[in-house]
Design an enzyme around this catalytic site. Structure first.
Site, mmCIF file in Angstrom:
data_model
loop_
_atom_site.group_PDB
_atom_site.id
_atom_site.type_symbol
_atom_site.label_atom_id
_atom_site.label_comp_id
_atom_site.label_asym_id
_atom_site.label_seq_id
_atom_site.Cartn_x
_atom_site.Cartn_y
_atom_site.Cartn_z
ATOM 1 N N SER A 149 -3.762 3.004 4.956
ATOM 2 C CA SER A 149 -4.626 1.843 5.166
ATOM 3 C C SER A 149 -4.236 1.131 6.473
ATOM 4 C CB SER A 149 -4.560 0.916 3.947
ATOM 5 O OG SER A 149 -5.594 -0.033 3.982
ATOM 6 N N ASP A 188 -13.525 6.231 -1.246
ATOM 7 C CA ASP A 188 -12.663 5.333 -0.477
ATOM 8 C C ASP A 188 -13.448 4.173 0.112
ATOM 9 O OD1 ASP A 188 -10.528 4.365 1.165
ATOM 10 O OD2 ASP A 188 -9.822 6.421 1.440
ATOM 11 N N HIS A 244 -9.276 4.692 -2.333
ATOM 12 C CA HIS A 244 -8.420 4.248 -1.239
ATOM 13 C C HIS A 244 -6.945 4.568 -1.466
ATOM 14 C CE1 HIS A 244 -7.758 1.981 2.388
ATOM 15 N NE2 HIS A 244 -6.985 1.103 1.796
#
Length: 304
Positions: free
Chosen positions: A110, A250, A277
């Site tokens: 991320s 995601d 995610h």
């Protein structure tokens, strides 16, 4: 079993906390792996399970809590302009030097993948490969992707999100409950949320300076200093083998990470079916198998 060491190093006017996981049976040529957590400001706990790379691949794995969060020094009263990507690039460079790592792999999840790209475009040397996991190449693409996913939420959930964002009441329980619907679809599809994810989230909520300053109140209402961030026009400078991964569901939608694949020479990519995610928490063994194969390809290879 692997050996775990926890310590701190001086950074800025405080300390950066780090955790080293060393394999009992090191594999010759298996380079260390530095894991960069997300948020910004979410602490390392939710990516701690990547320490399994130590025993599975015979390499040392390094985690740290980035400055301002987790077990590292917090600075809730610092000026907002302290919290810039360069701060965390400098922290990574200081950590690598402090540990004397030499050649190593970098994996960012991320925000950590965004940070990994920020590091790689500077060509600091010593990086054998870069894994960008569930990350956008620009926040505008991220916001656009979030808007598309929000439009697929139930109408009452969308209405609650809009109503409270417009009113500035994003701490209202109704708003928090509405965000949870999004999270369970696109952030982590394991219900209930894994304990490591909850630990990172609770630390951030207890002292949210970094996350709120750089990002905003949640994953899809981005109003912080990263709102205009982009690395797209610098990606041609990445000169190390790069692997881009994401989940089918995601919040980092394909449009958000496609620039990494298009702009970084010879970048590879992989999408995990059924994941979102936090792919590494939803499909931990498959995630480590796929990423581990990439790392092995670039172990002990000369850097450019």
């Amino acid at each position: 079993m692997s050996r775990i060491t926890e310590s701190t190093m001086p950074f800025q006017d405080g300390q950066t906390w780090y955790r080293i996981t060393e394999p009992d049976h090191p594999v010759a040529g298996a380079l260390p792996l530095v894991v960069l957590h997300g948020g910004p400001g979410m602490a390392h706990d939710y990516v701690r399970n990547l320490e399994a790379f130590a025993d599975e691949t015979g390499r040392t794995v390094v985690h740290h809590d980035q400055f301002g969060c987790g077990r590292s020094s917090h600075r809730p009263d610092a000026p907002a302009d302290l919290w810039q990507p360069q701060l965390f690039v400098d922290e990574y460079l200081a950590l690598v030097a402090h540990l004397g790592l030499g050649e190593h792999h970098v994996l960012g999840q991320s925000w950590g993948g965004m940070l990994g790209a920020e590091i790689a475009v500077r060509r600091p040397g010593g990086i054998a490969s870069l894994s960008i996991c569930n990350s956008p190449a620009s926040m505008q693409l991220w916001v656009d992707g979030a808007a598309e996913l929000r439009a697929q939420l139930p109408a009452d959930v969308q209405a609650a999100l809009i109503r409270h964002e417009d009113a500035g009441t994003v701490e209202d329980p109704e708003y928090v409950a509405a965000t949870q619907v999004f999270y369970e679809r696109h952030v982590c599809r394991v219900v209930p949320m894994p304990a490591d994810f909850v630990a990172s989230e609770e630390q951030m909520e207890a002292e949210p300076t970094v996350y709120h300053t750089m990002n905003g109140p949640n994953e899809f209402h981005v109003i912080g200093s990263l709102r205009d961030w982009s690395v797209i026009d610098r990606l041609h400078r990445v000169d190390v083998p790069t692997f881009v991964v994401a989940g089918e569901h995601d919040e980092a939608t394909p449009a958000t990470w496609q620039p990494f694949v298009e702009q970084i020479p010879d970048a590879r990519h992989h999408v995990f079916p059924g994941a979102s995610h936090c792919t590494h928490l939803e499909q931990p063994e498959e995630f480590r198998r796929v990423v581990g194969a990439f790392l092995a390809d670039d172990d002990a290879q000369p850097t450019g």
